[in-house]
Design a protein around this motif. Structure first.
Motif, mmCIF file in Angstrom:
data_model
loop_
_atom_site.group_PDB
_atom_site.id
_atom_site.type_symbol
_atom_site.label_atom_id
_atom_site.label_comp_id
_atom_site.label_asym_id
_atom_site.label_seq_id
_atom_site.Cartn_x
_atom_site.Cartn_y
_atom_site.Cartn_z
ATOM 1 N N ALA A 53 0.825 -1.208 0.000
ATOM 2 C CA ALA A 53 0.000 0.000 0.000
ATOM 3 C C ALA A 53 0.863 1.264 0.000
ATOM 4 O O ALA A 53 0.592 2.229 -0.724
ATOM 5 N N GLU A 54 1.917 1.259 0.792
ATOM 6 C CA GLU A 54 2.727 2.467 0.950
ATOM 7 C C GLU A 54 3.745 2.666 -0.167
ATOM 8 O O GLU A 54 4.075 3.799 -0.507
ATOM 9 N N GLU B 265 -4.610 0.540 -2.663
ATOM 10 C CA GLU B 265 -5.588 0.796 -1.609
ATOM 11 C C GLU B 265 -6.150 -0.539 -1.130
ATOM 12 O O GLU B 265 -6.639 -1.340 -1.933
ATOM 13 N N GLN C 139 -8.739 -2.998 0.238
ATOM 14 C CA GLN C 139 -10.188 -3.008 0.103
ATOM 15 C C GLN C 139 -10.849 -3.852 1.196
ATOM 16 O O GLN C 139 -10.367 -4.953 1.516
ATOM 17 N N LEU D 260 -6.319 -5.709 -2.733
ATOM 18 C CA LEU D 260 -5.756 -4.381 -2.938
ATOM 19 C C LEU D 260 -6.106 -3.882 -4.334
ATOM 20 O O LEU D 260 -6.088 -4.662 -5.297
ATOM 21 N N ARG D 261 -6.416 -2.601 -4.427
ATOM 22 C CA ARG D 261 -6.688 -1.994 -5.735
ATOM 23 C C ARG D 261 -5.532 -1.084 -6.116
ATOM 24 O O ARG D 261 -5.097 -0.242 -5.335
ATOM 25 N N THR E 200 -3.708 1.946 -7.628
ATOM 26 C CA THR E 200 -4.126 3.329 -7.794
ATOM 27 C C THR E 200 -4.239 3.686 -9.268
ATOM 28 O O THR E 200 -3.395 3.308 -10.080
#
Length: 459
Positions: A241-242, A247, A249, A287-288, A290
């Motif tokens: 994520a970082e 993102e 979910q 996770l999506r 970006t």
């Protein structure tokens, strides 16, 4: 069960007061579970109990004699650990339109065969395994499942990552330290160490880095492991994520399933712990990627003028239902077919990846002789009316699956016969009148020569 001391200390810190209950659960009997093939029509097992998070999944009261069950070899069901069937919930929650999906670390095929049942009509699956011999097992299991909208590849994630923005969905059940398998696999306990956990966590980051470019902006990554520690799970999800622009979910679930959340940090992930849920250890996160401003990627394939053309015998094409919906090609005498809507995708991926199998192998052209391929018998797209059918008993089915000679009615018409057991196709024989040639693949055969004293078969 004797557990590694460092594992006990680390896991006790994570679970607190629940640790004793957790450790006790590891001494309990391992649940047996299967998932039915929703295209092959088997009725639910008479003594089975539904797995709540998987419509086609069932717990069994006893382990079946799977090696000696022809329905297993016919692709009627898959033997899969119950917790890993939870993938279904992520797909049903977030995937409603056709996608191009990659199952990155796919052998032996549990998640791939599940995805073939779950993905919306019009989806394409690329099922990959980096280890060569495991990729052959994967191809066998997918062939027996019977779908044609799938490619099996044998490539490193870094190579697949060069397919810029090709996939809408990537499923990455990454290689892990295997803590969730302690109950059923003594070897995983012996191999466990703190150093191996850190090595696995680092390898998992590299795998996701390598593959990330192949995921479309706005696409989904489903990350999973069968381990308990946070280094390979929550910490890696936070890292993705970082550092990669993803993102995390949420995945809303009924409380009665007793699926846990994060053991570190306040992030929406799903954990299966054996003292709470009926299954082995499992972790999953969605996770999506970006969105960005990049335009669509153009997938270039060789000009049709550069492709060698060979004529495809029309008789072979007629062995498939709705043959007009397929593109056919021939290589080294083997005719294969894949859905025509994926023609350019298949050509593109064949140029870019090391392909083990693609679509369905239909048959072989040898001079004037047209020989049906074993994969065709197991395909959902087989036109069974193109062949004589011979239903056989369990005893004959086991002989057939050992690639031994079997006897069919001497009065039956000569030619290629589709061999079925309880109406499910197993393969072909060439009936010559006084004998029949067994066309079952040698590499798939049952290798043991004994029959067990006690049989437990699917019913």
């Amino acid at each position: 069960m004797e557990l590694p001391a460092d594992f006990v200390l680390r896991t006790r810190t994570l679970l607190g007061d629940a640790y004793e209950q957790f450790e006790k659960s590891l001494d309990a009997e391992t649940p047996v579970s299967i998932r039915l093939n929703n295209r092959k029509g088997l009725a639910p097992p008479s003594s089975g109990e539904t797995i709540p998070w998987c419509n086609a999944g069932y717990y069994l009261p006893n382990r079946l004699t799977f090696t000696f069950d022809p329905l297993f070899h016919a692709g009627g069901y898959y033997v899969q650990e119950a917790s890993s069937m939870f993938l279904e919930q992520a797909i049903k929650t977030y995937i409603s339109q056709p996608v191009k999906c990659l199952d990155l670390c796919a052998a032996p095929g549990g998640k791939s065969t599940h995805l073939l049942d779950l993905l919306p009509e019009g989806s394409l699956l690329v099922s990959n395994e980096v280890i060569r011999n495991r990729s052959l097992v994967l191809a066998e299991n997918i062939t027996k499942w019977g779908r044609s909208n799938v490619i099996v590849s044998n490539d490193d994630p870094q190579k697949i990552g060069q397919l810029t923005h090709y996939f809408d969905l990537i499923v990455a059940d990454v290689p892990c330290s295997g803590e969730g398998m302690f109950r059923k696999d003594e070897y995983s306990r012996q191999e466990w160490s703190m150093a191996n956990v850190e090595l696995c966590a680092s390898r998992q980051k590299r795998i996701i880095h390598d593959i990330w470019n192949a995921l479309k902006p706005g696409g989904l990554l489903i990350y999973s492991t069968c381990t308990y520690n946070t280094a390979e799970n929550e910490e890696n999800i936070q890292y993705i994520a970082e550092n990669l622009g993803a993102e995390i979910q949420p995945l809303p679930l009924p409380d009665e399933w007793k699926v846990c959340g994060a053991l570190k940090g306040n992030i929406p992930v799903s954990r299966f712990l054996p003292h709470k849920t009926r299954g082995e250890g499992f972790f999953l996160a969605v996770l999506r990627k970006t969105e960005d401003d990049s335009g669509p990627v153009i997938f270039k394939t060789k000009s049709s003028k550069d492709r060698k053309k060979e004529s495809i015998p029309s008789a072979i094409q007629n062995w498939l239902k709705n043959s007009s919906g397929f593109h056919f090609n021939i290589h080294n005498g083997i005719v294969q077919a894949y859905p025509i809507i994926f023609k350019e995708d298949f050509l593109y991926l064949t140029e870019k990846l090391k392909i083990i199998s693609a679509g369905v192998k239909v048959g072989e052209s040898k001079g004037k002789d047209l020989i049906p391929h074993p994969a065709l018998a197991l395909s959902d797209d087989l036109d069974q009316n193109s062949f004589h059918r011979s239903e056989i008993s369990w005893e004959e089915a086991i002989r057939y699956l050992r690639k031994e000679a079997i006897t069919i009615d001497s009065e039956a018409k000569k030619g290629y016969h589709l061999i079925t057991y309880k109406n499910l196709p197993l393969g072909f024989v060439k009936h010559l009148g006084n004998r029949s040639n067994n066309l079952y693949p040698s590499e798939w055969r049952i290798r043991t020569g004994y029959n067990p004293e006690h049989l437990l078969l699917f019913e």
